[in-house]
Design a protein around this motif. Structure first.
Motif, PDB file in Angstrom:
ATOM      1  N   LYS A 193       0.815  -1.221   0.000  1.00  0.00           N
ATOM      2  CA  LYS A 193       0.000   0.000   0.000  1.00  0.00           C
ATOM      3  C   LYS A 193       0.843   1.264   0.000  1.00  0.00           C
ATOM      4  N   SER A 194       2.122   1.134   0.299  1.00  0.00           N
ATOM      5  CA  SER A 194       2.979   2.322   0.302  1.00  0.00           C
ATOM      6  C   SER A 194       4.344   1.974  -0.279  1.00  0.00           C
ATOM      7  N   PHE A 195       4.971   2.982  -0.909  1.00  0.00           N
ATOM      8  CA  PHE A 195       6.286   2.814  -1.502  1.00  0.00           C
ATOM      9  C   PHE A 195       7.143   4.023  -1.114  1.00  0.00           C
ATOM     10  N   SER A 196       8.134   3.780  -0.279  1.00  0.00           N
ATOM     11  CA  SER A 196       8.982   4.888   0.172  1.00  0.00           C
ATOM     12  C   SER A 196      10.333   4.904  -0.514  1.00  0.00           C
ATOM     13  N   GLY A 197      10.568   3.952  -1.393  1.00  0.00           N
ATOM     14  CA  GLY A 197      11.850   3.881  -2.077  1.00  0.00           C
ATOM     15  C   GLY A 197      12.761   2.857  -1.436  1.00  0.00           C
ATOM     16  N   GLY A 198      13.702   2.374  -2.244  1.00  0.00           N
ATOM     17  CA  GLY A 198      14.619   1.356  -1.737  1.00  0.00           C
ATOM     18  C   GLY A 198      14.713   0.207  -2.717  1.00  0.00           C
ATOM     19  N   PHE A 199      14.163  -0.951  -2.321  1.00  0.00           N
ATOM     20  CA  PHE A 199      14.180  -2.105  -3.209  1.00  0.00           C
ATOM     21  C   PHE A 199      13.164  -1.884  -4.350  1.00  0.00           C
ATOM     22  N   PRO A 200      13.592  -1.898  -5.612  1.00  0.00           N
ATOM     23  CA  PRO A 200      12.656  -1.654  -6.730  1.00  0.00           C
ATOM     24  C   PRO A 200      11.528  -2.678  -6.747  1.00  0.00           C
ATOM     25  N   TRP A 201      10.327  -2.194  -7.042  1.00  0.00           N
ATOM     26  CA  TRP A 201       9.142  -3.046  -7.171  1.00  0.00           C
ATOM     27  C   TRP A 201       9.010  -3.437  -8.636  1.00  0.00           C
ATOM     28  N   ILE A 202       9.167  -4.729  -8.950  1.00  0.00           N
ATOM     29  CA  ILE A 202       9.232  -5.210 -10.329  1.00  0.00           C
ATOM     30  C   ILE A 202       7.944  -5.953 -10.697  1.00  0.00           C
ATOM     31  N   THR A 203       7.399  -5.651 -11.886  1.00  0.00           N
ATOM     32  CA  THR A 203       6.208  -6.330 -12.410  1.00  0.00           C
ATOM     33  C   THR A 203       6.509  -6.827 -13.815  1.00  0.00           C
ATOM     34  N   LEU A 204       5.504  -7.431 -14.449  1.00  0.00           N
ATOM     35  CA  LEU A 204       5.702  -7.968 -15.802  1.00  0.00           C
ATOM     36  C   LEU A 204       6.106  -6.891 -16.800  1.00  0.00           C
ATOM     37  N   SER A 205       5.697  -5.650 -16.557  1.00  0.00           N
ATOM     38  CA  SER A 205       6.036  -4.566 -17.483  1.00  0.00           C
ATOM     39  C   SER A 205       7.535  -4.297 -17.533  1.00  0.00           C
ATOM     40  N   ASN A 206       8.276  -4.802 -16.544  1.00  0.00           N
ATOM     41  CA  ASN A 206       9.725  -4.626 -16.523  1.00  0.00           C
ATOM     42  C   ASN A 206      10.465  -5.759 -17.228  1.00  0.00           C
ATOM     43  N   LEU A 207       9.725  -6.731 -17.742  1.00  0.00           N
ATOM     44  CA  LEU A 207      10.341  -7.861 -18.451  1.00  0.00           C
ATOM     45  C   LEU A 207      10.149  -7.690 -19.942  1.00  0.00           C
ATOM     46  N   ASP A 208      11.187  -7.981 -20.698  1.00  0.00           N
ATOM     47  CA  ASP A 208      11.168  -7.799 -22.150  1.00  0.00           C
ATOM     48  C   ASP A 208      11.230  -9.156 -22.842  1.00  0.00           C
ATOM     49  N   VAL A 228      13.781  -3.806 -18.042  1.00  0.00           N
ATOM     50  CA  VAL A 228      13.582  -2.629 -18.878  1.00  0.00           C
ATOM     51  C   VAL A 228      12.768  -1.601 -18.103  1.00  0.00           C
ATOM     52  N   ASN A 229      12.479  -0.486 -18.744  1.00  0.00           N
ATOM     53  CA  ASN A 229      11.706   0.617 -18.143  1.00  0.00           C
ATOM     54  C   ASN A 229      12.385   1.181 -16.891  1.00  0.00           C
ATOM     55  N   ASN A 230      13.727   1.273 -16.949  1.00  0.00           N
ATOM     56  CA  ASN A 230      14.476   1.814 -15.804  1.00  0.00           C
ATOM     57  C   ASN A 230      14.157   1.075 -14.508  1.00  0.00           C
ATOM     58  N   HIS A 231      13.994  -0.197 -14.621  1.00  0.00           N
ATOM     59  CA  HIS A 231      13.694  -1.074 -13.482  1.00  0.00           C
ATOM     60  C   HIS A 231      12.307  -0.767 -12.923  1.00  0.00           C
ATOM     61  N   SER A 232      12.133   0.298 -12.190  1.00  0.00           N
ATOM     62  CA  SER A 232      10.823   0.592 -11.608  1.00  0.00           C
ATOM     63  C   SER A 232      10.822   1.996 -11.026  1.00  0.00           C
ATOM     64  N   SER A 233       9.676   2.634 -11.089  1.00  0.00           N
ATOM     65  CA  SER A 233       9.532   3.951 -10.460  1.00  0.00           C
ATOM     66  C   SER A 233       9.109   3.823  -9.002  1.00  0.00           C
ATOM     67  N   LEU A 234       8.804   2.588  -8.562  1.00  0.00           N
ATOM     68  CA  LEU A 234       8.360   2.349  -7.191  1.00  0.00           C
ATOM     69  C   LEU A 234       9.406   1.526  -6.447  1.00  0.00           C
ATOM     70  N   GLY A 235       9.480   1.740  -5.148  1.00  0.00           N
ATOM     71  CA  GLY A 235      10.420   0.971  -4.357  1.00  0.00           C
ATOM     72  C   GLY A 235       9.967   0.827  -2.915  1.00  0.00           C
TER      73      GLY A 235
END
Length: 574
Positions: free
Chosen positions: A108-123, A130-137
């Motif tokens: 429910k919250s993302f304060s930064g740190g470990f990148p949050w990876i989803t299928l959109s980050n896989l090519d 891809v996609n600069n790893h993640s905008s959430l962490g």
């Protein structure tokens, strides 16, 4: 044929559908079958490597950071998917890696740190994120709060839902959602080799996925992926060769992309010159230029669609055939249409309709040639809706008749392979029965169905139409059905329908009032016939060109398949 020769000749195969993608798949097949690089007898055996991996796994378990999995059965000799070199062994990814099951829910919250990876980050093409790893962490505290599982750098992650064969090697610690499964790779393994091995098993993954509402791989199925295990030194040589060849694929793909973009640009320029040509001589010059460069501009079946639309647009703008001053002008034809409409109304063969407003200057989409006229569609044709399904007919004498649905009315032709029957009162047959040369237009649905039109040619006796199809019957033979269908299916006609239609998300529909108000260009009748004949001639050329290009693609695909079989039959790549 060796792989270098195959790459040299690949331009011959490039027109095959998904040619570069098939080449990528071939490279992986050769890699995991031990045919991409030769074996070295001095390499430590895969059996010895497997024992080292087990020792490292046990050490990781003792450190208490990772969870053990249920024991997996070994791969028996007769279960091996294909033959591998004698120095290799068959194993499963769960035997050589440690699974990490991702969290089920998004934090429910993302304060930064470990990148949050989803299928959109896989090519689909690469094995890095891809996609600069993640905008959430997630911070360390959030990892604990949400009971998330951190997948360490160097691990391999893979998609386990929907699209399979999406794989990446991590270059940092990450957290993922439940659509991604993680494998911790020991120091005795090459992570990129494991990733390539998993990626090569896309068909196997699709086969074992659970067939419920969506295809899904649970933990045990992810761990059961068969992996051919070479000696570690050979793994590194294989990865280096795969990376080199995938880079060549990238260059091939980029070169093809630029060729397509250049071709589209040249085609668009040539078409725009045709559409904007004001003088017949200028138009003829630009048309000849297209004819002289046909092979350059239209060398793929999918490119023919725009050419067809251009032909229709030129036709309805009066630029496809020259005008003839001897033709009876459209103003005389309009007088005949009005007279015929009044006669039909007096004889009660058509219903009395409201007088439609005159066409305003801002409604006219383009200037027509001398001798043409503009009139609203409802003033030149009787437009009616069809039979409504689901009516209560208990007290009435009824019969079943064949009827047309939206699926039967395609753009420019009728698909009559499947015809259904509908029950109507027998006295309504004359009202709804189709007549030869009636124009059928679809009410809408998705965007492609909006205003789709075709001509009824009397193929089925006593055929009627449902209420999602409009029937337009010209008041006078001077308005040919062929011309009406050309205009309504042209880019300009379609633009009117899209502008006038009622729209919702991905859906659009047009009502009878909007259809009757459609501004309609009317050429002299003889010119209508000449235009229709010219369109038929050019569309026939398009059909033959499309068939030729499709055959060429099929031939390229066959050549590529032969080359693939030859390569896969080699003992190893030379």
């Amino acid at each position: 044929m060796n792989l270098e020769t195959f790459f040299e000749k690949f331009e011959l195969f490039a027109e095959a559908p998904n040619g570069v993608q098939k080449l990528r798949e071939l490279i992986l097949q050769l890699a995991v079958q031990g045919k991409l690089v030769p074996q070295d007898p001095s390499d430590e055996s895969a059996s010895a490597l497997f024992k080292k991996i087990q020792l490292e796994k046990n050490l990781l378990f003792k450190q208490g950071n990772l969870d053990k999995s249920k024991p997996l059965l070994p791969i028996e000799f007769d279960e091996a998917p294909y033959n591998i070199p004698d120095s290799w062994i068959w194993t499963k990814v769960g035997h050589i890696c440690i699974s990490i099951v991702s969290n089920r829910d998004k934090p429910k919250s993302f304060s930064g740190g470990f990148p949050w990876i989803t299928l959109s980050n896989l090519d689909d093409k690469k094995i890095e994120l891809v996609n600069n790893h993640s905008s959430l962490g997630l911070s360390s505290n959030e990892v604990k709060e949400y009971n998330a599982r951190v997948i360490p750098s160097g691990s391999v992650i893979m998609s386990c839902v929907g699209r399979f064969g999406l794989v990446a090697v991590l270059d940092q610690d990450v957290v993922t959602n439940q659509q991604i499964h993680g494998f911790v790779v020991t120091n005795s393994l090459c992570s990129k080799y494991v990733a390539y091995a998993i990626k090569s098993q896309k068909q196997f993954l699709e086969t074992i996925a659970q067939s419920t509402t969506i295809s899904y791989l649970n933990k045990s199925k992810c761990e059961s992926i068969p992996v051919p295990l070479p000696p570690l030194s050979e793994e590194c040589r294989i990865v280096a060769k795969v990376d080199q060849l995938m880079s060549l694929c990238d260059k091939l793909e980029e070169r093809q992309k630029k060729k397509r973009e250049t071709r589209v640009l040249l085609s668009n320029v040539a078409i725009n010159q045709l559409l904007t040509a004001r003088e017949p001589d200028t138009f003829a010059k630009h048309w000849q230029r297209i004819c002289n460069n046909f092979d350059l501009l239209y060398n793929a079946p999918e490119n023919i669609g725009k050419l067809r639309q251009t032909i229709l647009q030129l036709a309805v703008m009066g630029k496809l055939v020259p005008q003839d001053s001897n033709d009876e002008p459209a103003s005389v034809l309009l007088d005949k249409i009005r007279f015929e409409k009044e006669l039909l109304t007096r004889e009660r063969k058509i219903s009395q309709s409201k007088l439609l407003p005159s066409i305003q200057l801002e409604e006219i989409p383009y200037n027509v040639p001398k001798g043409w006229m503009w009139e609203r569609f409802g003033q030149i044709a009787d437009i009616v809706s069809g039979v409504t399904k689901g009516r209560n007919l208990i007290t009435r004498k009824t019969a079943y008749y064949p009827y047309l649905r939206v699926a039967n009315v395609q753009r420019g032709f009728l698909d009559l392979e499947i015809i259904k029957n509908i029950e109507i009162p027998v006295e309504e047959l004359d009202k709804y029965r189709l007549q030869t040369n009636d124009i059928l237009l679809t009410e809408g649905g998705d965007w492609d169905k909006l205003g789709r039109s075709a001509i009824w040619k009397g193929q089925i006796e006593n055929c009627i139409h449902q209420n999602h199809i409009f029937r337009a019957r010209p008041f006078h033979v001077g308005l040919t059905s062929q011309w009406a269908v050309l205009y309504t299916n042209s880019p300009i006609g379609r633009q009117y329908f899209e502008t006038a239609s009622k729209k919702t998300t991905n859906l659009a529909s047009i009502n009878m009032t909007q259809l009757r108000h459609c501004p309609f260009p009317i050429p002299p009748i003889e010119e209508q016939k000449r235009i229709a004949a010219k369109v038929d001639q050019l569309m026939d050329i398009c059909d033959k060109l499309e068939a030729k290009l499709t055959q060429s693609q099929n031939d390229s695909e066959k050549l590529m398949d032969v080359g693939v079989r030859q390569l896969l039959s080699l003992q190893y790549y030379r």
